[in-house]
Design an enzyme around this catalytic site. Structure first.
Site, PDB file in Angstrom:
ATOM      1  N   SER A   5      47.186  -7.013  55.449  1.00  0.00           N
ATOM      2  CA  SER A   5      46.205  -7.512  56.495  1.00  0.00           C
ATOM      3  C   SER A   5      45.006  -8.303  55.985  1.00  0.00           C
ATOM      4  O   SER A   5      44.345  -7.372  55.657  1.00  0.00           O
ATOM      5  CB  SER A   5      46.002  -6.461  57.455  1.00  0.00           C
ATOM      6  OG  SER A   5      47.110  -6.076  58.309  1.00  0.00           O
ATOM      7  N   HIS A  36      49.392 -11.641  58.836  1.00  0.00           N
ATOM      8  CA  HIS A  36      50.538 -11.438  57.417  1.00  0.00           C
ATOM      9  C   HIS A  36      51.240 -12.943  57.592  1.00  0.00           C
ATOM     10  O   HIS A  36      51.977 -12.940  57.929  1.00  0.00           O
ATOM     11  CB  HIS A  36      51.550 -10.474  57.890  1.00  0.00           C
ATOM     12  CG  HIS A  36      50.930  -9.214  57.785  1.00  0.00           C
ATOM     13  ND1 HIS A  36      51.143  -8.299  56.770  1.00  0.00           N
ATOM     14  CD2 HIS A  36      49.991  -8.384  58.699  1.00  0.00           C
ATOM     15  CE1 HIS A  36      50.368  -6.995  57.104  1.00  0.00           C
ATOM     16  NE2 HIS A  36      49.822  -7.290  58.284  1.00  0.00           N
ATOM     17  N   HIS A  58      57.066  -4.305  57.759  1.00  0.00           N
ATOM     18  CA  HIS A  58      56.869  -2.925  58.114  1.00  0.00           C
ATOM     19  C   HIS A  58      57.990  -2.346  58.950  1.00  0.00           C
ATOM     20  O   HIS A  58      58.641  -3.104  59.716  1.00  0.00           O
ATOM     21  CB  HIS A  58      55.636  -3.021  59.136  1.00  0.00           C
ATOM     22  CG  HIS A  58      54.373  -3.616  58.487  1.00  0.00           C
ATOM     23  ND1 HIS A  58      54.151  -4.914  58.801  1.00  0.00           N
ATOM     24  CD2 HIS A  58      53.205  -2.993  57.915  1.00  0.00           C
ATOM     25  CE1 HIS A  58      53.201  -5.046  58.211  1.00  0.00           C
ATOM     26  NE2 HIS A  58      52.269  -4.221  57.561  1.00  0.00           N
ATOM     27  N   TYR A  60      57.393  -0.754  61.673  1.00  0.00           N
ATOM     28  CA  TYR A  60      57.320  -0.743  62.852  1.00  0.00           C
ATOM     29  C   TYR A  60      57.695  -2.036  63.525  1.00  0.00           C
ATOM     30  O   TYR A  60      57.740  -2.077  64.960  1.00  0.00           O
ATOM     31  CB  TYR A  60      55.847  -0.467  63.437  1.00  0.00           C
ATOM     32  CG  TYR A  60      54.845  -1.519  62.744  1.00  0.00           C
ATOM     33  CD1 TYR A  60      54.662  -2.807  63.279  1.00  0.00           C
ATOM     34  CD2 TYR A  60      53.778  -1.347  61.561  1.00  0.00           C
ATOM     35  CE1 TYR A  60      53.720  -3.668  62.784  1.00  0.00           C
ATOM     36  CE2 TYR A  60      53.022  -2.139  61.191  1.00  0.00           C
ATOM     37  CZ  TYR A  60      52.882  -3.323  61.594  1.00  0.00           C
ATOM     38  OH  TYR A  60      52.068  -4.113  61.281  1.00  0.00           O
ATOM     39  N   GLU A  61      57.920  -3.087  62.625  1.00  0.00           N
ATOM     40  CA  GLU A  61      58.508  -4.327  63.354  1.00  0.00           C
ATOM     41  C   GLU A  61      59.952  -4.140  63.520  1.00  0.00           C
ATOM     42  O   GLU A  61      60.577  -5.067  64.237  1.00  0.00           O
ATOM     43  CB  GLU A  61      58.278  -5.435  62.307  1.00  0.00           C
ATOM     44  CG  GLU A  61      56.825  -5.853  62.053  1.00  0.00           C
ATOM     45  CD  GLU A  61      56.803  -6.787  60.760  1.00  0.00           C
ATOM     46  OE1 GLU A  61      56.988  -7.806  61.050  1.00  0.00           O
ATOM     47  OE2 GLU A  61      56.462  -6.432  59.796  1.00  0.00           O
ATOM     48  N   ALA A  88      45.320  -2.388  54.631  1.00  0.00           N
ATOM     49  CA  ALA A  88      44.072  -2.022  55.477  1.00  0.00           C
ATOM     50  C   ALA A  88      44.364  -0.758  56.048  1.00  0.00           C
ATOM     51  O   ALA A  88      45.317  -0.460  56.392  1.00  0.00           O
ATOM     52  CB  ALA A  88      43.950  -3.123  56.667  1.00  0.00           C
ATOM     53  N   MET A 185      49.898   1.959  57.925  1.00  0.00           N
ATOM     54  CA  MET A 185      51.204   1.924  58.690  1.00  0.00           C
ATOM     55  C   MET A 185      52.198   1.269  57.223  1.00  0.00           C
ATOM     56  O   MET A 185      53.279   0.471  57.652  1.00  0.00           O
ATOM     57  CB  MET A 185      51.384   0.914  59.660  1.00  0.00           C
ATOM     58  CG  MET A 185      50.344   1.663  60.870  1.00  0.00           C
ATOM     59  SD  MET A 185      50.478   0.823  62.297  1.00  0.00           S
ATOM     60  CE  MET A 185      49.078   1.409  63.180  1.00  0.00           C
ATOM     61  N   SER A 186      51.751   1.390  56.003  1.00  0.00           N
ATOM     62  CA  SER A 186      52.384   0.486  55.035  1.00  0.00           C
ATOM     63  C   SER A 186      52.601   1.223  53.695  1.00  0.00           C
ATOM     64  O   SER A 186      52.497   2.455  53.577  1.00  0.00           O
ATOM     65  CB  SER A 186      51.946  -0.976  54.970  1.00  0.00           C
ATOM     66  OG  SER A 186      50.663  -0.667  54.190  1.00  0.00           O
ATOM     67  N   ASN A 209      38.017   0.381  59.496  1.00  0.00           N
ATOM     68  CA  ASN A 209      37.772   1.055  60.631  1.00  0.00           C
ATOM     69  C   ASN A 209      37.776   2.576  60.518  1.00  0.00           C
ATOM     70  O   ASN A 209      38.273   3.397  59.460  1.00  0.00           O
ATOM     71  CB  ASN A 209      38.546   0.862  61.726  1.00  0.00           C
ATOM     72  CG  ASN A 209      39.966   1.316  61.568  1.00  0.00           C
ATOM     73  OD1 ASN A 209      40.826   0.581  60.876  1.00  0.00           O
ATOM     74  ND2 ASN A 209      40.501   2.461  61.924  1.00  0.00           N
ATOM     75  N   HIS A 221      43.509  -4.748  66.490  1.00  0.00           N
ATOM     76  CA  HIS A 221      44.210  -5.322  65.227  1.00  0.00           C
ATOM     77  C   HIS A 221      42.836  -6.351  64.700  1.00  0.00           C
ATOM     78  O   HIS A 221      42.931  -6.757  63.501  1.00  0.00           O
ATOM     79  CB  HIS A 221      45.355  -5.755  65.459  1.00  0.00           C
ATOM     80  CG  HIS A 221      45.956  -6.462  64.198  1.00  0.00           C
ATOM     81  ND1 HIS A 221      46.370  -5.618  63.229  1.00  0.00           N
ATOM     82  CD2 HIS A 221      46.417  -7.840  64.140  1.00  0.00           C
ATOM     83  CE1 HIS A 221      46.856  -6.631  62.437  1.00  0.00           C
ATOM     84  NE2 HIS A 221      47.150  -7.495  62.828  1.00  0.00           N
TER      85      HIS A 221
HETATM   86  N1  HPA Z   1      45.637   3.721  61.582  1.00  0.00           N
HETATM   87  C1  HPA Z   1      46.509   3.307  61.123  1.00  0.00           C
HETATM   88  N2  HPA Z   1      46.559   2.048  60.452  1.00  0.00           N
HETATM   89  C2  HPA Z   1      45.562   1.197  60.320  1.00  0.00           C
HETATM   90  C3  HPA Z   1      44.402   1.733  60.781  1.00  0.00           C
HETATM   91  C4  HPA Z   1      44.259   2.894  61.350  1.00  0.00           C
HETATM   92  O1  HPA Z   1      42.996   3.405  61.965  1.00  0.00           O
HETATM   93  N3  HPA Z   1      43.606   0.826  60.255  1.00  0.00           N
HETATM   94  C5  HPA Z   1      44.105  -0.042  59.757  1.00  0.00           C
HETATM   95  N4  HPA Z   1      45.450   0.072  59.744  1.00  0.00           N
END
Ligand code: HPA
Length: 246
Positions: A5, A36, A58, A60-61, A88, A185-186, A209, A221
């Site tokens: 990302s 992406h 991913h 999740y997609e 990320a 998530m990856s 974050n 996001h």
């Molecule tokens: N949680 C999960 N996936 C993420 C996060 C998060 O805080 N930040 C970037 N991808």
């Protein structure tokens, strides 16, 4: 090399490269996640032949393993020997500030699925050893590169969750309890598939974050993409120096 990302800058800096959108690659769908962009770039960076993947697939997609790790399997089939993964991630440990780059030393797979479930593919092992998922020699190269650039490079454990909702504060407490430093998530599916083919893996998280419960602000996001861009430049420099030393 997989660029996550907001981290696709390196793909623009490939000299004399050939760029192929995912939709033109058999078996690759178009990514559904903003940020992406979805292309493969073949070319040279710092004198090294690279296959860059900007954007990824991913779980999740709604994709299954055939898609999520298709690029890693394709790279293995093409004779690639080392896989560099970026993502990320949110910080789970208080010592890891937003904007930092964490080198992944180990991971916890909380996705409740493995890309290796199902028939064993040619060239992959049924039960790959995961006692050293991230290559010690390449991590040494990365430390040296970071030292030369004056970049602080903390090392830590990445927890992979399925998503796509961000975690709750209780889930973050759980992740901290099992020793995670960052959450995302990856990456873990690709690392597992790469190890099953005997490829060396090196991986980095850009901390975009503070995870849920560690900050007053709700997560979104766009903020993740924005912070990815801010620190992405430093990660790009680091990756270039690492490639030069590989
Ligand atoms: N949680 C999960 N996936 C993420 C996060 C998060 O805080 N930040 C970037 N991808």
């Amino acid at each position: 090399m997989v660029l996550g990302s907001g981290l696709s800058g390196l793909a623009d800096g490939v000299s004399g490269g050939v760029s192929i959108p995912f939709r033109e690659v058999p078996g690759f769908p178009e990514p559904t996640v903003p940020g992406h962009t979805g292309r493969l770039v073949f070319g040279e960076v710092e004198g090294k032949k690279v296959l860059l993947q900007a954007g990824r697939f991913h779980f999740y997609e709604g994709h299954n393993s055939d898609v999520v790790v298709a690029p890693v399997r394709m790279a293995a089939g093409l004779g690639v020997r080392s896989v560099l993964l970026t993502n990320a991630a949110g910080s789970v440990s208080s010592g890891l500030v937003t904007g930092s780059i964490m080198m992944i030393e180990d991971h916890v797979n909380f996705m409740a699925r493995s890309p290796l479930a199902g028939p064993v593919l040619e060239g992959e092992q049924r039960f790959p050893d995961m006692s050293q998922p991230y290559d010690a020699t390449l991590r040494g190269v990365a430390r040296e590169a970071a030292r030369e650039l004056g970049i602080d490079l903390p090392e830590g454990v990445y927890a992979a969750v399925l998503g796509p909702s961000y975690e709750t504060p209780a889930e973050i407490r759980l992740l901290r309890g099992v020793g995670a430093d960052a959450v995302g998530m990856s990456t873990v599916p690709e690392a597992i598939a790469a190890r099953a083919s005997g490829l060396r893996v090196l991986a980095f998280s850009v901390i975009t974050n503070q995870a849920a419960g560690l900050s007053k602000d709700p997560l979104n996001h766009d903020e993740v993409l924005e912070m990815g861009k801010v620190s992405g430049g430093r990660l790009e420099k680091l990756l270039r120096v690492i490639l030069g030393k590989m």
